[in-house]
Each structure stands twice: as C-alpha cells, then as structure tokens.
Design a protein around this motif. Structure first.
Motif, PDB file in Angstrom:
ATOM      1  N   ALA A 217     117.316  -7.711  24.241  1.00 51.54           N
ATOM      2  CA  ALA A 217     117.443  -8.484  25.483  1.00 51.54           C
ATOM      3  C   ALA A 217     118.161  -9.806  25.219  1.00 51.54           C
ATOM      4  N   LEU A 218     117.809 -10.475  24.129  1.00 54.98           N
ATOM      5  CA  LEU A 218     118.472 -11.729  23.782  1.00 54.98           C
ATOM      6  C   LEU A 218     119.932 -11.469  23.426  1.00 54.98           C
ATOM      7  N   ALA A 219     120.187 -10.410  22.680  1.00 63.00           N
ATOM      8  CA  ALA A 219     121.569 -10.078  22.322  1.00 63.00           C
ATOM      9  C   ALA A 219     122.410  -9.876  23.575  1.00 63.00           C
ATOM     10  N   LYS A 220     121.867  -9.171  24.550  1.00 61.95           N
ATOM     11  CA  LYS A 220     122.592  -8.928  25.800  1.00 61.95           C
ATOM     12  C   LYS A 220     122.818 -10.241  26.556  1.00 61.95           C
ATOM     13  N   ALA A 221     121.797 -11.088  26.573  1.00 63.05           N
ATOM     14  CA  ALA A 221     121.931 -12.380  27.266  1.00 63.05           C
ATOM     15  C   ALA A 221     122.986 -13.254  26.585  1.00 63.05           C
ATOM     16  N   ILE A 222     123.011 -13.242  25.259  1.00 65.31           N
ATOM     17  CA  ILE A 222     124.015 -14.027  24.527  1.00 65.31           C
ATOM     18  C   ILE A 222     125.411 -13.491  24.826  1.00 65.31           C
ATOM     19  N   LYS A 223     125.582 -12.167  24.809  1.00 63.00           N
ATOM     20  CA  LYS A 223     126.887 -11.569  25.108  1.00 63.00           C
ATOM     21  C   LYS A 223     127.338 -11.918  26.530  1.00 63.00           C
ATOM     22  N   GLY A 224     126.376 -12.211  27.415  1.00 60.69           N
ATOM     23  CA  GLY A 224     126.701 -12.564  28.792  1.00 60.69           C
ATOM     24  C   GLY A 224     127.172 -13.995  28.973  1.00 60.69           C
ATOM     25  N   LEU A 225     127.058 -14.814  27.927  1.00 59.91           N
ATOM     26  CA  LEU A 225     127.526 -16.202  28.021  1.00 59.91           C
ATOM     27  C   LEU A 225     129.047 -16.199  28.100  1.00 59.91           C
ATOM     28  N   ARG A 226     129.551 -16.895  29.091  1.00 61.42           N
ATOM     29  CA  ARG A 226     131.003 -16.933  29.301  1.00 61.42           C
ATOM     30  C   ARG A 226     131.640 -18.069  28.507  1.00 61.42           C
ATOM     31  N   ARG A 227     132.820 -17.795  28.027  1.00 66.51           N
ATOM     32  CA  ARG A 227     133.601 -18.817  27.331  1.00 66.51           C
ATOM     33  C   ARG A 227     133.926 -19.924  28.338  1.00 66.51           C
ATOM     34  N   PRO A 228     133.701 -21.187  27.953  1.00 71.65           N
ATOM     35  CA  PRO A 228     133.982 -22.264  28.895  1.00 71.65           C
ATOM     36  C   PRO A 228     135.484 -22.474  29.066  1.00 71.65           C
ATOM     37  N   THR A 229     135.854 -22.994  30.220  1.00 72.68           N
ATOM     38  CA  THR A 229     137.236 -23.427  30.383  1.00 72.68           C
ATOM     39  C   THR A 229     137.455 -24.621  29.458  1.00 72.68           C
ATOM     40  N   THR A 230     138.681 -24.927  29.191  1.00 69.58           N
ATOM     41  CA  THR A 230     138.960 -26.075  28.325  1.00 69.58           C
ATOM     42  C   THR A 230     138.413 -27.359  28.942  1.00 69.58           C
ATOM     43  N   SER A 231     138.571 -27.520  30.257  1.00 75.98           N
ATOM     44  CA  SER A 231     138.070 -28.741  30.894  1.00 75.98           C
ATOM     45  C   SER A 231     136.541 -28.815  30.806  1.00 75.98           C
ATOM     46  N   ALA A 232     135.866 -27.697  31.002  1.00 71.34           N
ATOM     47  CA  ALA A 232     134.399 -27.697  30.885  1.00 71.34           C
ATOM     48  C   ALA A 232     133.985 -28.004  29.452  1.00 71.34           C
ATOM     49  N   TRP A 233     134.692 -27.446  28.488  1.00 70.06           N
ATOM     50  CA  TRP A 233     134.382 -27.727  27.090  1.00 70.06           C
ATOM     51  C   TRP A 233     134.554 -29.209  26.780  1.00 70.06           C
ATOM     52  N   LEU A 234     135.633 -29.795  27.291  1.00 66.83           N
ATOM     53  CA  LEU A 234     135.875 -31.222  27.062  1.00 66.83           C
ATOM     54  C   LEU A 234     134.734 -32.073  27.617  1.00 66.83           C
ATOM     55  N   VAL A 235     134.293 -31.753  28.819  1.00 67.89           N
ATOM     56  CA  VAL A 235     133.189 -32.507  29.429  1.00 67.89           C
ATOM     57  C   VAL A 235     131.899 -32.282  28.641  1.00 67.89           C
ATOM     58  N   ASN A 236     131.678 -31.042  28.164  1.00 63.50           N
ATOM     59  CA  ASN A 236     130.493 -30.776  27.326  1.00 63.50           C
ATOM     60  C   ASN A 236     130.508 -31.641  26.068  1.00 63.50           C
ATOM     61  N   VAL A 237     131.653 -31.696  25.409  1.00 57.94           N
ATOM     62  CA  VAL A 237     131.775 -32.493  24.184  1.00 57.94           C
ATOM     63  C   VAL A 237     131.520 -33.964  24.494  1.00 57.94           C
ATOM     64  N   ALA A 238     132.103 -34.453  25.578  1.00 61.15           N
ATOM     65  CA  ALA A 238     131.909 -35.858  25.951  1.00 61.15           C
ATOM     66  C   ALA A 238     130.450 -36.140  26.268  1.00 61.15           C
ATOM     67  N   THR A 239     129.785 -35.200  26.919  1.00 61.76           N
ATOM     68  CA  THR A 239     128.370 -35.379  27.247  1.00 61.76           C
ATOM     69  C   THR A 239     127.545 -35.531  25.973  1.00 61.76           C
ATOM     70  N   ARG A 240     127.900 -34.780  24.959  1.00 59.60           N
ATOM     71  CA  ARG A 240     127.180 -34.837  23.685  1.00 59.60           C
ATOM     72  C   ARG A 240     127.513 -36.096  22.884  1.00 59.60           C
ATOM     73  N   GLU A 241     128.790 -36.448  22.868  1.00 63.77           N
ATOM     74  CA  GLU A 241     129.241 -37.498  21.959  1.00 63.77           C
ATOM     75  C   GLU A 241     129.443 -38.860  22.608  1.00 63.77           C
ATOM     76  N   LYS A 242     129.609 -38.896  23.913  1.00 66.15           N
ATOM     77  CA  LYS A 242     129.847 -40.157  24.628  1.00 66.15           C
ATOM     78  C   LYS A 242     128.988 -40.214  25.894  1.00 66.15           C
ATOM     79  N   PRO A 243     127.680 -40.079  25.755  1.00 63.93           N
ATOM     80  CA  PRO A 243     126.840 -40.037  26.961  1.00 63.93           C
ATOM     81  C   PRO A 243     126.912 -41.304  27.802  1.00 63.93           C
ATOM     82  N   GLY A 244     127.200 -42.430  27.180  1.00 62.38           N
ATOM     83  CA  GLY A 244     127.307 -43.683  27.930  1.00 62.38           C
ATOM     84  C   GLY A 244     128.445 -43.669  28.931  1.00 62.38           C
ATOM     85  N   GLU A 245     129.539 -43.005  28.570  1.00 64.99           N
ATOM     86  CA  GLU A 245     130.685 -42.924  29.479  1.00 64.99           C
ATOM     87  C   GLU A 245     130.301 -42.180  30.762  1.00 64.99           C
ATOM     88  N   LEU A 246     129.613 -41.070  30.597  1.00 70.49           N
ATOM     89  CA  LEU A 246     129.228 -40.287  31.767  1.00 70.49           C
ATOM     90  C   LEU A 246     128.097 -40.972  32.535  1.00 70.49           C
TER      91      LEU A 246
END
Length: 125
Positions: free
Chosen positions: A36-65
């Motif tokens: 069940a976990l394997a199936k759920a993991i396979k269901g995770l979609r690759r983020p768009t580049t813009s979503a990935w950028l915002v994710n990285v910023a959220t992790r590394e620059k939380p003050g900016e957001l």
C-alpha cells in the motif's frame, strides 16, 4: 517509513532526480512488504519546476515567504477596515515584495543548478 516522510524527502530532491528517487523509495517499501505504501509513493507526482523552487525556498528561506504571509494579513486587515490609503501603500509593497522574493527563489534554484526559464520565473511570481 511513512508516506509523509517519504514525500517530504522526495520533494526536496532536484526535479530531474525526482522520478528515479521515487521509484527507489517505492521499491524499498515493496521490499519491506508494504504494498500500500509502495503504491502511494508511486502515486506521488513529480513537481513542476516552479513548485519545486517554492518548496526549496520554503525549506531554506522561510523568512522570505513569511514576509509574504504577513503582508497578506496586513492587506486583509486594511481591506476589512476599508482603508484606501493603507491598501494603496500595501499593494505597492506587495508588488515590490513579490518581485524581490520571486527573484530570491529563482536565484536559489539557479544556485542549485536548476535552469529557470522566464515562464518558470513568472509562475513563481
């Protein structure tokens, strides 16, 4: 291993490595007997580049957001008070803050080796 932890890990890897990393983690879950976990993991979609950028910023620059969130709260407050002067001032501040934060997000991604096109930068904004 749980889905939230795996998702958190996967959405931190560079966009180009997401699918391979996801498949590895799904295989590990399958080998551990958690289909069940394997199936759920396979269901995770690759983020768009813009979503990935915002994710990285959220992790590394939380003050900016956090600046953007606080500005949004101030705008809502000014709107509820119907303060035209505050709305004008805060709207101008929002425009400059969004531009500045989006620029930081793009530079952060570029610093991690992620090419950022003009259209991706516009999506971040």
């Amino acid at each position: 291993m749980d889905l939230d932890a795996v998702a958190d890990e996967l959405y931190a890897v560079p966009v180009g490595q997401f699918t391979a990393a996801r498949d590895i983690r799904a295989g590990e879950a399958r080998q551990a007997g958690d289909a069940a976990l394997a199936k759920a993991i396979k269901g995770l979609r690759r983020p768009t580049t813009s979503a990935w950028l915002v994710n990285v910023a959220t992790r590394e620059k939380p003050g900016e957001l956090r600046r953007l969130i606080q500005l949004g709260e101030s705008l809502r407050d000014a709107q509820s008070r119907r303060s035209a002067n505050d709305l004008r001032r805060l709207s101008a501040e929002r425009a400059s803050t969004v531009t500045a934060v989006a620029g930081e997000v793009v530079r952060l991604g570029q610093g991690k080796g992620q090419p950022v096109s003009d259209s991706v930068a516009a999506e971040v904004r």
